[in-house]
Write a protein that holds these residues in place. Structure first.
Motif, PDB file in Angstrom:
ATOM      1  N   ASP A 110      12.814 -46.121 -12.961  1.00  4.94           N
ATOM      2  CA  ASP A 110      12.754 -44.687 -13.238  1.00  4.94           C
ATOM      3  C   ASP A 110      11.660 -44.089 -12.363  1.00  4.94           C
ATOM      4  OD1 ASP A 110      14.610 -45.205 -15.282  1.00  4.94           O
ATOM      5  OD2 ASP A 110      13.000 -45.506 -16.747  1.00  4.94           O
ATOM      6  N   TYR A 111      12.008 -43.081 -11.580  1.00  7.11           N
ATOM      7  CA  TYR A 111      11.041 -42.510 -10.650  1.00  7.11           C
ATOM      8  C   TYR A 111      11.553 -41.173 -10.135  1.00  7.11           C
ATOM      9  CZ  TYR A 111      14.299 -44.700  -7.320  1.00  7.11           C
ATOM     10  OH  TYR A 111      15.427 -45.080  -6.632  1.00  7.11           O
ATOM     11  N   VAL A 112      10.719 -40.493  -9.345  1.00  4.62           N
ATOM     12  CA  VAL A 112      11.104 -39.266  -8.655  1.00  4.62           C
ATOM     13  C   VAL A 112      10.924 -39.483  -7.162  1.00  4.62           C
ATOM     14  CG1 VAL A 112      10.436 -36.874  -8.166  1.00  4.62           C
ATOM     15  CG2 VAL A 112      10.624 -37.656 -10.536  1.00  4.62           C
ATOM     16  N   THR A 113      11.964 -39.197  -6.403  1.00  5.91           N
ATOM     17  CA  THR A 113      11.871 -39.236  -4.948  1.00  5.91           C
ATOM     18  C   THR A 113      11.707 -37.809  -4.451  1.00  5.91           C
ATOM     19  OG1 THR A 113      13.288 -41.188  -4.803  1.00  5.91           O
ATOM     20  CG2 THR A 113      13.006 -39.910  -2.810  1.00  5.91           C
ATOM     21  N   LEU A 114      10.739 -37.589  -3.559  1.00  2.93           N
ATOM     22  CA  LEU A 114      10.506 -36.230  -3.088  1.00  2.93           C
ATOM     23  C   LEU A 114      10.362 -36.180  -1.578  1.00  2.93           C
ATOM     24  CD1 LEU A 114       7.309 -35.587  -2.154  1.00  2.93           C
ATOM     25  CD2 LEU A 114       6.927 -35.834  -4.590  1.00  2.93           C
ATOM     26  N   ASP A 115      10.540 -34.968  -1.056  1.00  4.52           N
ATOM     27  CA  ASP A 115      10.319 -34.708   0.363  1.00  4.52           C
ATOM     28  C   ASP A 115       9.928 -33.244   0.515  1.00  4.52           C
ATOM     29  OD1 ASP A 115      10.701 -35.743   3.266  1.00  4.52           O
ATOM     30  OD2 ASP A 115      11.740 -33.818   3.252  1.00  4.52           O
ATOM     31  N   LEU A 116       9.070 -32.968   1.484  1.00  5.46           N
ATOM     32  CA  LEU A 116       8.650 -31.610   1.797  1.00  5.46           C
ATOM     33  C   LEU A 116       9.003 -31.278   3.234  1.00  5.46           C
ATOM     34  CD1 LEU A 116       4.970 -31.575   0.422  1.00  5.46           C
ATOM     35  CD2 LEU A 116       7.073 -31.074  -0.849  1.00  5.46           C
ATOM     36  N   GLU A 117       9.253 -29.991   3.477  1.00  6.28           N
ATOM     37  CA  GLU A 117       9.255 -29.466   4.836  1.00  6.28           C
ATOM     38  C   GLU A 117       8.045 -28.551   4.954  1.00  6.28           C
ATOM     39  OE1 GLU A 117      11.199 -30.766   6.936  1.00  6.28           O
ATOM     40  OE2 GLU A 117      12.557 -31.734   5.508  1.00  6.28           O
ATOM     41  N   THR A 118       7.382 -28.576   6.105  1.00  3.96           N
ATOM     42  CA  THR A 118       6.144 -27.818   6.293  1.00  3.96           C
ATOM     43  C   THR A 118       6.124 -27.151   7.662  1.00  3.96           C
ATOM     44  OG1 THR A 118       4.892 -29.650   7.294  1.00  3.96           O
ATOM     45  CG2 THR A 118       4.955 -29.556   4.881  1.00  3.96           C
ATOM     46  N   THR A 119       5.161 -26.266   7.855  1.00  2.00           N
ATOM     47  CA  THR A 119       5.021 -25.592   9.145  1.00  2.00           C
ATOM     48  C   THR A 119       4.228 -26.413  10.149  1.00  2.00           C
ATOM     49  OG1 THR A 119       2.999 -24.424   8.473  1.00  2.00           O
ATOM     50  CG2 THR A 119       5.115 -23.320   8.041  1.00  2.00           C
ATOM     51  N   GLY A 120       3.621 -27.514   9.702  1.00  2.00           N
ATOM     52  CA  GLY A 120       2.803 -28.331  10.591  1.00  2.00           C
ATOM     53  C   GLY A 120       2.356 -29.601   9.905  1.00  2.00           C
ATOM     54  N   LEU A 121       1.327 -30.214  10.467  1.00  2.00           N
ATOM     55  CA  LEU A 121       0.925 -31.553  10.032  1.00  2.00           C
ATOM     56  C   LEU A 121      -0.251 -31.580   9.067  1.00  2.00           C
ATOM     57  CD1 LEU A 121       1.144 -33.413  13.481  1.00  2.00           C
ATOM     58  CD2 LEU A 121       2.870 -33.320  11.665  1.00  2.00           C
ATOM     59  N   TYR A 122      -1.035 -30.511   9.007  1.00  2.00           N
ATOM     60  CA  TYR A 122      -2.287 -30.572   8.251  1.00  2.00           C
ATOM     61  C   TYR A 122      -2.291 -29.524   7.138  1.00  2.00           C
ATOM     62  CZ  TYR A 122      -3.481 -33.199  12.412  1.00  2.00           C
ATOM     63  OH  TYR A 122      -3.470 -34.110  13.443  1.00  2.00           O
ATOM     64  N   PRO A 123      -2.510 -29.953   5.891  1.00  2.00           N
ATOM     65  CA  PRO A 123      -2.449 -29.022   4.759  1.00  2.00           C
ATOM     66  C   PRO A 123      -3.389 -27.831   4.873  1.00  2.00           C
ATOM     67  CG  PRO A 123      -2.499 -31.292   3.988  1.00  2.00           C
ATOM     68  CD  PRO A 123      -2.755 -31.339   5.462  1.00  2.00           C
ATOM     69  N   SER A 124      -4.550 -28.009   5.461  1.00  2.00           N
ATOM     70  CA  SER A 124      -5.516 -26.912   5.555  1.00  2.00           C
ATOM     71  C   SER A 124      -5.113 -25.866   6.589  1.00  2.00           C
ATOM     72  CB  SER A 124      -6.908 -27.461   5.895  1.00  2.00           C
ATOM     73  OG  SER A 124      -6.888 -28.134   7.145  1.00  2.00           O
ATOM     74  N   ARG A 125      -4.206 -26.227   7.504  1.00  2.00           N
ATOM     75  CA  ARG A 125      -3.799 -25.293   8.560  1.00  2.00           C
ATOM     76  C   ARG A 125      -2.310 -24.990   8.539  1.00  2.00           C
ATOM     77  NH1 ARG A 125      -7.067 -28.800  11.919  1.00  2.00           N
ATOM     78  NH2 ARG A 125      -5.258 -29.388  13.179  1.00  2.00           N
ATOM     79  N   SER A 126      -1.559 -25.631   7.646  1.00  2.00           N
ATOM     80  CA  SER A 126      -0.110 -25.466   7.595  1.00  2.00           C
ATOM     81  C   SER A 126       0.311 -25.173   6.158  1.00  2.00           C
ATOM     82  CB  SER A 126       0.583 -26.742   8.104  1.00  2.00           C
ATOM     83  OG  SER A 126       0.095 -27.112   9.382  1.00  2.00           O
ATOM     84  N   ALA A 127       1.602 -24.878   5.985  1.00  2.00           N
ATOM     85  CA  ALA A 127       2.096 -24.508   4.661  1.00  2.00           C
ATOM     86  C   ALA A 127       3.435 -25.180   4.388  1.00  2.00           C
ATOM     87  CB  ALA A 127       2.242 -22.991   4.556  1.00  2.00           C
ATOM     88  N   ILE A 128       3.735 -25.328   3.109  1.00  2.00           N
ATOM     89  CA  ILE A 128       5.008 -25.902   2.674  1.00  2.00           C
ATOM     90  C   ILE A 128       6.104 -24.841   2.787  1.00  2.00           C
ATOM     91  CG2 ILE A 128       6.256 -26.863   0.689  1.00  2.00           C
ATOM     92  CD1 ILE A 128       3.529 -27.934  -0.309  1.00  2.00           C
ATOM     93  N   THR A 129       7.251 -25.233   3.339  1.00  2.00           N
ATOM     94  CA  THR A 129       8.394 -24.322   3.434  1.00  2.00           C
ATOM     95  C   THR A 129       9.554 -24.736   2.524  1.00  2.00           C
ATOM     96  OG1 THR A 129       9.269 -25.547   5.338  1.00  2.00           O
ATOM     97  CG2 THR A 129       7.865 -23.634   5.803  1.00  2.00           C
ATOM     98  N   GLU A 130       9.538 -25.977   2.030  1.00  2.00           N
ATOM     99  CA  GLU A 130      10.605 -26.414   1.133  1.00  2.00           C
ATOM    100  C   GLU A 130      10.161 -27.636   0.345  1.00  2.00           C
ATOM    101  OE1 GLU A 130      15.441 -26.814   1.360  1.00  2.00           O
ATOM    102  OE2 GLU A 130      14.302 -27.789   2.967  1.00  2.00           O
ATOM    103  N   ILE A 131      10.535 -27.671  -0.929  1.00  2.00           N
ATOM    104  CA  ILE A 131      10.320 -28.841  -1.784  1.00  2.00           C
ATOM    105  C   ILE A 131      11.679 -29.329  -2.258  1.00  2.00           C
ATOM    106  CG2 ILE A 131       9.302 -29.743  -3.910  1.00  2.00           C
ATOM    107  CD1 ILE A 131       7.186 -27.567  -3.748  1.00  2.00           C
ATOM    108  N   GLY A 132      11.937 -30.612  -2.094  1.00  2.00           N
ATOM    109  CA  GLY A 132      13.160 -31.217  -2.606  1.00  2.00           C
ATOM    110  C   GLY A 132      12.826 -32.506  -3.334  1.00  2.00           C
ATOM    111  N   ALA A 133      13.465 -32.751  -4.451  1.00  2.00           N
ATOM    112  CA  ALA A 133      13.187 -33.962  -5.226  1.00  2.00           C
ATOM    113  C   ALA A 133      14.388 -34.326  -6.075  1.00  2.00           C
ATOM    114  CB  ALA A 133      11.961 -33.768  -6.122  1.00  2.00           C
ATOM    115  N   VAL A 134      14.510 -35.612  -6.381  1.00  2.00           N
ATOM    116  CA  VAL A 134      15.537 -36.095  -7.304  1.00  2.00           C
ATOM    117  C   VAL A 134      14.886 -36.990  -8.338  1.00  2.00           C
ATOM    118  CG1 VAL A 134      17.473 -35.920  -5.706  1.00  2.00           C
ATOM    119  CG2 VAL A 134      16.143 -38.018  -5.751  1.00  2.00           C
TER     120      VAL A 134
END
Length: 232
Positions: free
Chosen positions: A31-55
């Protein structure tokens, strides 16, 4: 923020054991959650999340899913749009991470109980967790503690002769798909399929070596525990 003694991020409270989720005799979670994000770049402090997907997975099978586009409140680089297909127009009317992340957190908590904690499975999952942890600190005032399993790390251990272990490599090697879509939900689903494929492979090749796991704390201050596969 907690629900029935479980943090909203699927990690047990301090009164519970971190190993309370269901493991089979090889140490793989069922039992678990698999997730993936799409982002504008590589670094959280300089980039932002554009999509969250999970099952959400129960007994090795998908039973629920989460998907939302996120307005990053900044322009999406052209090369990112080329890679993911997510354009500025697609996210212009979407909620920001301030609204989307609490909904994702609530979705994670929906199936939690005092007896169950859901590990996070992802491909190169530390990348996604860095973004979630950074944004959780700003949005809800605390980090994103969890236990995770990384399909990239598992593939490297099981198939050391192979040079490449990207998700795109695994889905072709395992006969799952020909192409990676680079969209959060489809990548989360393909990651789940890769995880279960390697689980089955390990179960069918027990003569390879003794299967074991080691818990490696993340370097961040948040209690994130990487469960790493070992063959002895």
């Amino acid at each position: 923020m907690a629900v029935s003694g479980i943090s909203v991020f699927g990690r047990p409270s301090e009164t519970q054991a971190a190993e309370s989720h269901s493991l089979d005799d090889l140490g793989f979670p069922r039992d678990y959650v698999t997730l993936d994000l799409e982002t504008t770049g590589l670094y959280p402090s300089r980039s932002a999340i554009t999509e969250i997907g999970a099952v959400r997975v129960r007994g090795g099978r998908i039973v629920d899913q989460f998907q939302e586009l996120v307005n990053p409140r900044r322009p999406i680089p052209r090369q990112i749009t080329t890679l993911t297909g997510i354009s500025n127009a697609m996210v212009a009317d979407r909620d920001s991470i301030d609204q989307v992340l609490p909904r994702f957190i609530s979705w994670l908590a929906d199936a939690s109980s005092a007896e169950l904690t859901e590990p996070i499975v992802g491909h190169n999952v530390s990348f996604d967790l860095r973004f979630l942890d950074y944004n959780a600190r700003h949005v809800v005032g605390s980090g994103f503690p969890c236990t995770d399993y990384d399909t990239m790390q598992i593939s490297r251990v099981l198939f050391p002769a192979h040079q490449h272990h990207r998700l795109a490599d695994l889905i072709v090697r395992f006969g799952i798909a020909e192409n990676e879509e680079h969209r959060a939900l489809s990548d989360a689903i393909q990651t789940q399929q890769c995880f279960e494929w390697m689980h089955q492979y390990t179960a069918q090749h027990r003569d390879l070596a003794h299967v074991d796991w080691r818990a490696v704390p993340a370097k961040s201050s948040t209690p994130i525990i990487h469960q790493q596969l070992m063959l002895r």
